[in-house]
Design a protein around this motif. Structure first.
Motif, short mmCIF file in Angstrom:
data_model
loop_
_atom_site.label_atom_id
_atom_site.label_comp_id
_atom_site.label_asym_id
_atom_site.label_seq_id
_atom_site.Cartn_x
_atom_site.Cartn_y
_atom_site.Cartn_z
N PRO A 16 0.84 -1.21 0.00
CA PRO A 16 0.00 0.00 0.00
C PRO A 16 0.87 1.25 0.00
N ALA A 17 0.34 2.33 -0.57
CA ALA A 17 1.09 3.59 -0.65
C ALA A 17 1.34 4.18 0.73
N ASP A 18 0.39 4.02 1.65
CA ASP A 18 0.49 4.63 2.98
C ASP A 18 0.54 3.55 4.04
N ALA A 19 1.75 3.12 4.37
CA ALA A 19 1.92 2.05 5.36
C ALA A 19 1.46 2.49 6.75
N GLY A 20 1.30 3.77 6.97
CA GLY A 20 0.87 4.25 8.27
C GLY A 20 -0.61 4.04 8.57
N THR A 21 -1.43 3.87 7.52
CA THR A 21 -2.86 3.73 7.75
C THR A 21 -3.38 2.33 7.39
N THR A 22 -2.50 1.45 6.94
CA THR A 22 -2.91 0.09 6.60
C THR A 22 -2.15 -0.89 7.48
N ARG A 23 -2.66 -2.12 7.54
CA ARG A 23 -2.01 -3.13 8.35
C ARG A 23 -1.94 -4.43 7.57
N PRO A 24 -0.95 -4.54 6.66
CA PRO A 24 -0.83 -5.78 5.90
C PRO A 24 -0.61 -6.97 6.83
N ILE A 25 -1.10 -8.13 6.40
CA ILE A 25 -0.92 -9.35 7.18
C ILE A 25 0.54 -9.80 7.04
N THR A 26 1.18 -10.11 8.15
CA THR A 26 2.57 -10.54 8.12
C THR A 26 2.68 -11.93 7.47
N ASP A 27 3.89 -12.27 7.04
CA ASP A 27 4.12 -13.59 6.43
C ASP A 27 3.76 -14.71 7.40
N ARG A 28 4.09 -14.54 8.67
CA ARG A 28 3.81 -15.59 9.66
C ARG A 28 2.31 -15.83 9.79
N VAL A 29 1.54 -14.74 9.89
CA VAL A 29 0.09 -14.88 10.01
C VAL A 29 -0.50 -15.46 8.73
N LYS A 30 -0.01 -15.00 7.58
CA LYS A 30 -0.51 -15.52 6.31
C LYS A 30 -0.27 -17.03 6.20
N GLU A 31 0.93 -17.46 6.60
CA GLU A 31 1.23 -18.90 6.55
C GLU A 31 0.32 -19.68 7.49
N ASN A 32 0.11 -19.16 8.71
CA ASN A 32 -0.79 -19.82 9.66
C ASN A 32 -2.22 -19.87 9.12
N LEU A 33 -2.67 -18.78 8.50
CA LEU A 33 -4.01 -18.72 7.95
C LEU A 33 -4.20 -19.79 6.86
N PHE A 34 -3.27 -19.90 5.93
CA PHE A 34 -3.41 -20.89 4.86
C PHE A 34 -3.25 -22.32 5.39
N ASN A 35 -2.44 -22.51 6.41
CA ASN A 35 -2.36 -23.84 7.04
C ASN A 35 -3.70 -24.20 7.68
N ARG A 36 -4.34 -23.23 8.31
CA ARG A 36 -5.65 -23.48 8.93
C ARG A 36 -6.69 -23.81 7.87
N LEU A 37 -6.66 -23.10 6.74
CA LEU A 37 -7.58 -23.40 5.65
C LEU A 37 -7.41 -24.84 5.18
N GLN A 38 -6.17 -25.28 5.10
CA GLN A 38 -5.92 -26.66 4.69
C GLN A 38 -6.49 -27.64 5.72
N THR A 39 -6.33 -27.33 7.00
CA THR A 39 -6.89 -28.16 8.06
C THR A 39 -8.42 -28.23 7.96
N LEU A 40 -9.04 -27.13 7.52
CA LEU A 40 -10.50 -27.08 7.37
C LEU A 40 -10.97 -27.74 6.08
N GLY A 41 -10.04 -28.26 5.29
CA GLY A 41 -10.41 -28.99 4.07
C GLY A 41 -10.49 -28.15 2.82
N VAL A 42 -10.00 -26.90 2.88
CA VAL A 42 -10.00 -26.05 1.69
C VAL A 42 -8.71 -26.32 0.93
N LEU A 43 -8.82 -27.06 -0.16
CA LEU A 43 -7.67 -27.43 -0.98
C LEU A 43 -7.90 -26.96 -2.41
#
Length: 195
Positions: A16-43
């Motif tokens: 994003p152009a303005d990093a001060g007003t946005t909160r991108p998801i960190t790599d660690r959280v993104k990896e955990n999120l996609f691992n959880r999706l896999q656990t929930l059967g989303v393939l």
């Protein structure tokens, strides 16, 4: 910012152009999120929605991991311009993407999406819209419209600040919540058919 897995693994994406007003998801959280999706059967991820997408980090990650199509929606012109540049830089074909420059609410952009056709939806509204003093009822029509379009077992991931409780929706199971620092991810799932 970068894509962390799949076809485009390690490829940088415009932040994003303005990093001060946005909160991108960190790599660690993104990896955990996609691992959880896999656990929930989303393939495979099928068809995906990235609502309030910003520069498209979550939808791009899903496309990299095998999603066949992603619809991106955001009203911020600069974010949509950066998203389009990210899509072009990664050479993601027009057939695999749809970019909607406009408001997520009301969810009229979902009209052409057939019922039962979505595998996954990311809903990441601005934090100002999801603070504890803001009524989350305004997102009910969006969650209900997404529920109608999810395939059995499909998932909606709704992001809020930590400590904000998401609302139950009658057509969805959950939400199951996971908190990472200052953010909470609420996972809703379309019920699987009874065996």
């Amino acid at each position: 910012m970068r894509i962390i897995a799949g076809t485009y693994r390690g490829r940088p994406i415009l932040p994003p152009a303005d990093a001060g007003t946005t909160r991108p998801i960190t790599d660690r959280v993104k990896e955990n999120l996609f691992n959880r999706l896999q656990t929930l059967g989303v393939l495979g991820y099928g068809r995906v929605v990235d609502a309030f997408c910003g520069t498209g980090s979550m939808g791009l990650e899903a496309l990299s991991r095998g999603a066949e199509h992603c619809t991106f929606i955001d009203r911020d012109r600069d974010a949509v311009d950066r998203l389009r540049r990210n899509l072009d830089k990664l050479r993601i074909a027009e057939d695999n993407r749809r970019v909607v420059h406009g408001g997520v609410l009301p969810p009229v952009w979902l009209t052409p999406t057939p019922p039962g056709s979505l595998t996954l939806a990311f809903v990441d509204p601005p934090y100002a819209d999801t603070q504890a003093n803001q009524p989350l009822e305004r997102f009910d029509p969006l969650l209900d419209a997404l529920a109608d379009r999810l395939e059995p077992g499909g998932i909606v991931v709704f992001r809020t600040p930590a400590g904000v409780a998401a609302r139950d929706r009658p057509a969805l199971d959950g939400p199951a919540t996971v908190t990472y620092g200052k953010m909470t991810l609420h996972f809703y799932q379309s019920p699987l058919p009874e065996e």
